[in-house]
Each structure stands twice: as structure tokens, then as C-alpha cells.
Design an enzyme around this catalytic site. Sequence first.
Site, PDB file in Angstrom:
ATOM      1  N   HIS A  72       3.746  -2.315   3.065  1.00 55.07           N
ATOM      2  CA  HIS A  72       3.719  -0.968   2.498  1.00 55.07           C
ATOM      3  C   HIS A  72       5.024  -0.700   1.745  1.00 55.07           C
ATOM      4  O   HIS A  72       6.106  -1.035   2.230  1.00 55.07           O
ATOM      5  CB  HIS A  72       3.543   0.081   3.595  1.00 55.07           C
ATOM      6  CG  HIS A  72       2.241  -0.026   4.333  1.00 55.07           C
ATOM      7  ND1 HIS A  72       2.014  -0.994   5.293  1.00 55.07           N
ATOM      8  CD2 HIS A  72       1.095   0.704   4.242  1.00 55.07           C
ATOM      9  CE1 HIS A  72       0.777  -0.853   5.771  1.00 55.07           C
ATOM     10  NE2 HIS A  72       0.199   0.172   5.155  1.00 55.07           N
ATOM     11  N   ASP A  85       0.825  -1.206   0.000  1.00 56.33           N
ATOM     12  CA  ASP A  85       0.000   0.000   0.000  1.00 56.33           C
ATOM     13  C   ASP A  85       0.859   1.257   0.000  1.00 56.33           C
ATOM     14  O   ASP A  85       2.048   1.230   0.349  1.00 56.33           O
ATOM     15  CB  ASP A  85      -0.903   0.036   1.241  1.00 56.33           C
ATOM     16  CG  ASP A  85      -1.995  -1.019   1.215  1.00 56.33           C
ATOM     17  OD1 ASP A  85      -1.986  -1.854   0.280  1.00 56.33           O
ATOM     18  OD2 ASP A  85      -2.833  -1.037   2.136  1.00 56.33           O
TER      19      ASP A  85
END
Length: 567
Positions: A352, A207
Amino acid sequence: MAESRADTVKTTDTGLPERTSGDLGMLDPMRRTVTWGLCAVGAAMLLLIAVGYCRRATVNGRTVPMLRALTVADCARRLDIPLQPGDLLDVSGALLKQGRGTPPIFRANNALVRSDEAVRPGDVVEISPAGDRVEPITQSASFITPVVMTPKGPKPLPWLTQSGVGGIKYVYRGQISGKLQGIVLAAVTTAHGGVPGKPRRLALTFDDGPEPTYTPQILSVLAAHDARATFFVLGCWVPKRPDLVKQAAANGNEIGCHTWSHPNCTKLSNAAIRQQVRRWEAAVEPLIGGRVRYFRPPYGAVNSRVRTVLNSMGYTVVMWTGDTDDWRRPGSNAIYNRAMAAARDGAIILMHDGGGPRSQTVAAVKRMVPDLQAKGYRLVTLSELYGRAGPWADEFIIHTEAGDVKLTPCDEKLKVIINGQAAELPVPPVEIEGQLLLPARPTLQMLGCSVYYNKPAQRLHIDAPVFKMQMDLNRRTMQLGSEEVWMLVPPVFYKGASMVPLWILMDYCGADATYDPTTKTLYLDGEYGRSGRPAPGQGRYGSALDRHLHPALTDKVPWREKLASSF
């Protein structure tokens, strides 16, 4: 008184009259006449036999002496070959029409002749006997919805058929009677769908990117290990780093929506949610050339209202099954251990690549990817995990009547050059049992062959300059002229296109092929496609005609290995 003749006749010991020398003299001319007559008859017969052997014809491979004038029908009767037409039967063997069977066919010296044609000495006659015949067969085809095998049994995947991937059901009926002759199923299932013994699948997701320092490093690790992941990117970063989005997609990774500016969607109105997504779409989708399926809410904040809005826009909300908490920067070992502990078939791991320093995540990924693969996991995109990749970028099994074969999507970077021109292929090539298959229509047309795809029957007709071929998709038999040929690798239906094996192009369509592994380029050079007619001794037609059934029909050498050696 003089003695009578009867009184002077002598008798033998047996009581029969004894022949006198006068009697013998009377019999010798008669005996000689009979003897000479028999000799003459015998000689005449021997002469006739000798003439017959000198005057003879060959009928169905057998020698027929011609002691008299013969017709083709006389030869058939002499060899007991049926001349009376049989009956027309339906597909079950029942009578349809009496006397409408197959008539005899007569050929003399390879030319069709009538039954009353005179046979000359030395003629070679072929007679196809009369007999029954079966009504013509009609073929129809329909798609079978693909399935994925799960521990609970097969699960249908109807969207794949709509996208052009599926099995085929062939139905054969009598053209006159309409009776069912048979059904052939060429079903399709996923190669990896929870079946015991098959590789397990796991989806890594990232992400908050793209980030110029860490995203390229993660992409490099994935590419080095032939792994894929899904990147939920923020729209606000995309205009500044469009090349990273393009690179991620080009490497086979999937792009997901993570909104434009990372808001908490549960605190936005429906209109504001739509605005975030539409703005994101305008920035991202032109870069990847297609629609995005999946949405991940920032902070994992989602409720039924948010889901309803996103579903109405065509998105599936995707969360995760394992959270590494890498955003807290707990250290690469902690990130690695949490990911490995959460690994299972079908797992979705959250990490991430943006939103802050991510060097710990990169270090963990460098260990995680090879170690997960060593444990038997296949690292896939979300679409591959759900069996919905593009429309199916996964391997799958075609269950043919002669056994199962596995279809594998080919390297999307493969380029095909035909007669010096880049081929624009509607779908990428695929591989079956190490053999390459290409889209039939553009490839064959550029090689100078005509191709017709009969969609209702799922039959491919190829008219090459020398050979005429007919083949049913997902089946392993081919009609080559009047002969049926078995194939190791069948033509298939894939993403709405008919795909034809490379060896057919080489052996029956006059193409020479070479492969350059450094540029991943396949070169096809066809004499007919370039100049309309090959020069004498050129092309591949001579060898294919000589062998007729080429060894490539059962060739198991991978195409890259075979062609690269000739480059």
C-alpha cells in the site's frame, strides 16, 4: 652409228638420272617463282593478322579480331554465345511455353542495339545470352499469432495480432501456374515467458493511493532502478493529486481501478458497482490517455456476481499471490521479508502507498527492489506480466530466416526532431541489436522521400532521391536497385506500423543524425527534406554511392554510443 641420248645419260649410285647443269638452269626460275609466291602469301597473311589485331573489338571481356566486317550476332556465334531463346518454365522447372524464354540482349558501348548492328573497331560489346526463364513470382503475406513460451509449450496470444504485433507468413507462388514456390515464416515470441535461462518476472502492486508523501518516494525508487509497478488508485484522491497519477503513468507504471471510495463491493448492488467504476473512470482515464484493464476489489472482497459485473465492463479482477500485510505496519524488515519469501516467477505482491502512514513500506521497497533484481527478477506491470502490455511493452524475439533478433521497446521519452520540426510518431521507436528503428511513413516523408506500404504483401517501398529500395517486414534482405542486400537489422511490423532502421535513413535517404543524451533527443537533418535538392558535396549520398554496401549493414555499435559522440 651415232649414240642415242639414252645411251649417254649418266646415272647416280641410287639409279636415278644425274641432273646436268643444263637441267639446273631450267629449274632455277621456277623455284624462284614458287618461293616468291609463298613469301607473298605469308606476308599477306601476316598483314591481315596485323590489321586484324589493329581492328578489333571487345566482346564480353574478350578480344575479337575483325578480319572482316562483323555484326553483333557474328561476335556471339564466334564466342559460342546462345542466341536462340529458351523456354518459359514454372517454379518447379516444368515447361510452360516453348520458345518463350529469355532472348539475347545486345549492348554496344552501353547502348542497346540489334543483333545485325555492325561492330566497329574499338567497340565494347556486351551480350547477355539467351536461355530459359522462370515465370514471375507473386508474394502474399498473413499474420502469425504471437506465442509466449511456457514450461508446457507455446501459448498463443491472439490479442496481440489484433493490436498490431505479430509474426508474418510469406507465401510465394508462380504467377502463371499458381504452383507453390516456397513459404517463409517470420514468427514472433515473447523474450521472457518462462523460458529457462530468461529473467523471471514479478509484479509489485500498491493500493489506496495516490498519497502526496509516500507515493512520490516509491515512484522515485522504481525509476532509479528502471523498475515498474501497478498502482490501484482510489478515485476520490485523484482530483486532489492528479499530477501523481500522471507521473506514475509517464514513468511506465500501470494504473488500476480500486473503486471511487473503497467500499465492500460484495455489499453493493450491480448498479452501485457500476457507478463506483464509472465515476473512477471519469476522473482517471483522461489523465492517462487510455483505458484501464485491471480492477482490484477493496478488502479483497469479491464473488462471482461482482466478477460478472466487472467483466461486463471490460475489467479483469486481479488479486495477489503474496501479501506483505504492510497496512498493519509490522516494521520494514517484516514487510521486506514477506515480499522476498513470496517472490517467484509470475508473483503478484500486495503493498500500500496510501490509507495511512506508509514510511515502513517505503523503507522496505528501497531494499526490496534492488535485491529482487539481484536475484534475477524483472519488476514489471501487470500487463507486462500477462504479456498484454500496450499492446506489448515487452521485449520479443523475431525469428527471421537468417536467425533470431530481439526487439526492445525504446525509451518512451525519446524525442525525434527532423529538419527542425518535432516528429509526431504514431508509435514509439524500438531497438534491435542496439540499432534504432523509427516509424517509416512520417519519418521518410519528412526527409523528402516517398514511401508505400503494400499491406497484402507486407512489403515496404522507399523511393529516395538516389536509391530505390524494397524490403519485406521481419525479413533480413533488401532489394537495393537490382541488387539483393543482406541486413543485420531488418525492418519490422510493430503495433500496426512499419518500422525502418535508422542506418537506412542515414546511408540511403541522405539524413545526418545526432543524439543529445541530456535531453534524449534524436536530430535528423535531411537535405532533400529541407530544400528539395542538396548542394554539391553536401549530404551523405556521395559516400553511400561510393561504398554501395555500407558497413552499417553489419554495424553492431549501439546507435546512442555512435551518435552521442558527434553531438
